[in-house]
Design an enzyme around this catalytic site. Structure first.
Site, PDB file in Angstrom:
ATOM      1  N   HIS A 128       3.933  -3.127  -4.485  1.00 45.29           N
ATOM      2  CA  HIS A 128       2.673  -2.903  -5.207  1.00 45.29           C
ATOM      3  C   HIS A 128       2.614  -3.677  -6.519  1.00 45.29           C
ATOM      4  O   HIS A 128       3.637  -3.994  -7.112  1.00 45.29           O
ATOM      5  CB  HIS A 128       2.390  -1.401  -5.410  1.00 45.29           C
ATOM      6  CG  HIS A 128       3.303  -0.685  -6.358  1.00 45.29           C
ATOM      7  ND1 HIS A 128       3.876   0.532  -6.050  1.00 45.29           N
ATOM      8  CD2 HIS A 128       3.736  -0.980  -7.609  1.00 45.29           C
ATOM      9  CE1 HIS A 128       4.604   0.931  -7.088  1.00 45.29           C
ATOM     10  NE2 HIS A 128       4.541   0.045  -8.037  1.00 45.29           N
TER      11      HIS A 128
ATOM     12  N   GLU B 230      -1.242   0.183  -3.834  1.00 45.21           N
ATOM     13  CA  GLU B 230      -0.213   0.423  -2.830  1.00 45.21           C
ATOM     14  C   GLU B 230      -0.536  -0.361  -1.554  1.00 45.21           C
ATOM     15  O   GLU B 230      -1.664  -0.848  -1.383  1.00 45.21           O
ATOM     16  CB  GLU B 230      -0.157   1.928  -2.513  1.00 45.21           C
ATOM     17  CG  GLU B 230       0.219   2.809  -3.718  1.00 45.21           C
ATOM     18  CD  GLU B 230       1.717   2.767  -4.054  1.00 45.21           C
ATOM     19  OE1 GLU B 230       2.375   1.730  -3.821  1.00 45.21           O
ATOM     20  OE2 GLU B 230       2.222   3.786  -4.557  1.00 45.21           O
TER      21      GLU B 230
ATOM     22  N   ASP C 267       7.727  -1.161  -2.942  1.00 39.42           N
ATOM     23  CA  ASP C 267       6.907  -1.368  -1.743  1.00 39.42           C
ATOM     24  C   ASP C 267       5.959  -2.558  -1.898  1.00 39.42           C
ATOM     25  O   ASP C 267       5.030  -2.728  -1.114  1.00 39.42           O
ATOM     26  CB  ASP C 267       6.118  -0.093  -1.403  1.00 39.42           C
ATOM     27  CG  ASP C 267       5.184   0.353  -2.530  1.00 39.42           C
ATOM     28  OD1 ASP C 267       5.074  -0.382  -3.550  1.00 39.42           O
ATOM     29  OD2 ASP C 267       4.549   1.419  -2.391  1.00 39.42           O
TER      30      ASP C 267
ATOM     31  N   ASP D   5      -2.777   0.455 -15.568  1.00 38.81           N
ATOM     32  CA  ASP D   5      -3.000   1.671 -14.794  1.00 38.81           C
ATOM     33  C   ASP D   5      -2.667   2.904 -15.630  1.00 38.81           C
ATOM     34  O   ASP D   5      -2.082   2.796 -16.720  1.00 38.81           O
ATOM     35  CB  ASP D   5      -2.176   1.652 -13.496  1.00 38.81           C
ATOM     36  CG  ASP D   5      -0.790   1.029 -13.684  1.00 38.81           C
ATOM     37  OD1 ASP D   5      -0.273   1.048 -14.816  1.00 38.81           O
ATOM     38  OD2 ASP D   5      -0.228   0.538 -12.697  1.00 38.81           O
TER      39      ASP D   5
END
Ligand code: F6R
Length: 261
Positions: free
Chosen positions: A138, A143, A136, A67
């Site tokens: 990811h 997400e 979270d 990313d």
């Protein structure tokens, strides 16, 4: 899935470096997917050490980042391309033209995802993808609510992720870009072997949710349960919420050799 619990974060890093070293020996032209962030850093440091010792060469390899932040100027020290150059690729023999990252600072970030998918496909796909996990749940920057079949595209970071990553931007959450281009979950699942590394107690909740909970887009890393060859390397602190830790130790951690990894 192989869930390997190591005694220390250092041994987790060594195991990830072992996996990469073995792949490169067996297939010097391997295509490796690289995560950034803090989790894989000790593994990258170990790879740099092994390269200096003459044990590991990336000369024939190709690398793809998972990313990249949108909107940081090229060369920004916290862009993931600069991060990986600094921490790994400039310190080993991987040539810069074989380091690929999403074009997140160009005029067409929305089209960059499609072009990145093409580059990965032109390289023959990713053999080994190294992953971290967000608080979270990811993976990459997919997400919660990301499609489990998603491909490389622009995403918006959650406030939680921007808070988590503020430490790389002098503690200033507002300095963390809001948007990223990330390999999709479908893209990640296409890699031949997925190796996740997670250490420390802050990863215990997301690790348990991802690997002992249901497969759900609310915990994007849970999609790894679909993959036929996933290795999750965690230290004791990251294992504390796993209900079946005893079984994983027996099945995976106490094996005398790691040929199966
Ligand atoms: C980074 C990435 C992210 C990180 C995750 C954990 O390329 O794709 O999914 O792996 O945010 O970050 P750390 O390791 O810094 O806790």
């Amino acid at each position: 899935m192989e869930i390997v619990i190591t005694a220390t974060p250092e041994s987790a890093a060594e195991m990830v470096a072992d996996t990469c070293e073995r792949l490169l020996k067996h297939r010097p032209e391997a295509v490796i997917g690289l995560a950034t962030g803090s989790s894989p850093l000790p593994a990258y440091q170990e790879m740099v050490r092994r390269h200096r010792d003459g044990r590991m060469s990336f000369a024939g390899a190709t690398a793809f980042l998972l990313d990249e932040y949108v909107g940081l100027p090229p060369g920004h020290p916290e862009s993931y391309r600069e991060f990986i150059r600094r921490e790994l690729t400039d310190q080993v023999d991987l040539s810069e033209d074989r380091l690929h990252s999403p074009d997140a600072s160009g005029p067409d970030p929305a089209g960059a995802g499609v072009r990145y998918e093409q580059q990965i496909s032109d390289a023959g796909g990713i053999d080994l993808q190294i992953l971290g996990i967000g608080s979270d749940g990811h993976i990459g920057f997919n997400e919660p609510s990301s499609s489990l079949g998603s491909r490389t595209r622009m995403k918006t970071l959650t406030a939680q992720t921007r808070r988590d990553n503020a430490r790389f931007f002098g503690g200033d959450q507002d300095a963390v870009p809001r948007h990223v281009i990330t390999q999709g979950i479908g893209t990640i699942l296409d890699a031949g072997h997925l190796v996740m590394i997670a250490t420390g107690s802050s990863k215990a909740g997301p690790i348990a949710a991802a690997f002992e909970g249901p497969i759900t887009s609310m915990v994007p890393a849970s999609a790894l349960q679909f993959h036929p060859h996933t290795t999750v390397v965690i230290d004791e602190d990251a294992a504390v919420e796993l209900r079946h830790a005893g079984y994983y130790r027996e099945a995976f951690s106490n094996k005398p050799d790691w040929q199966h990894l």
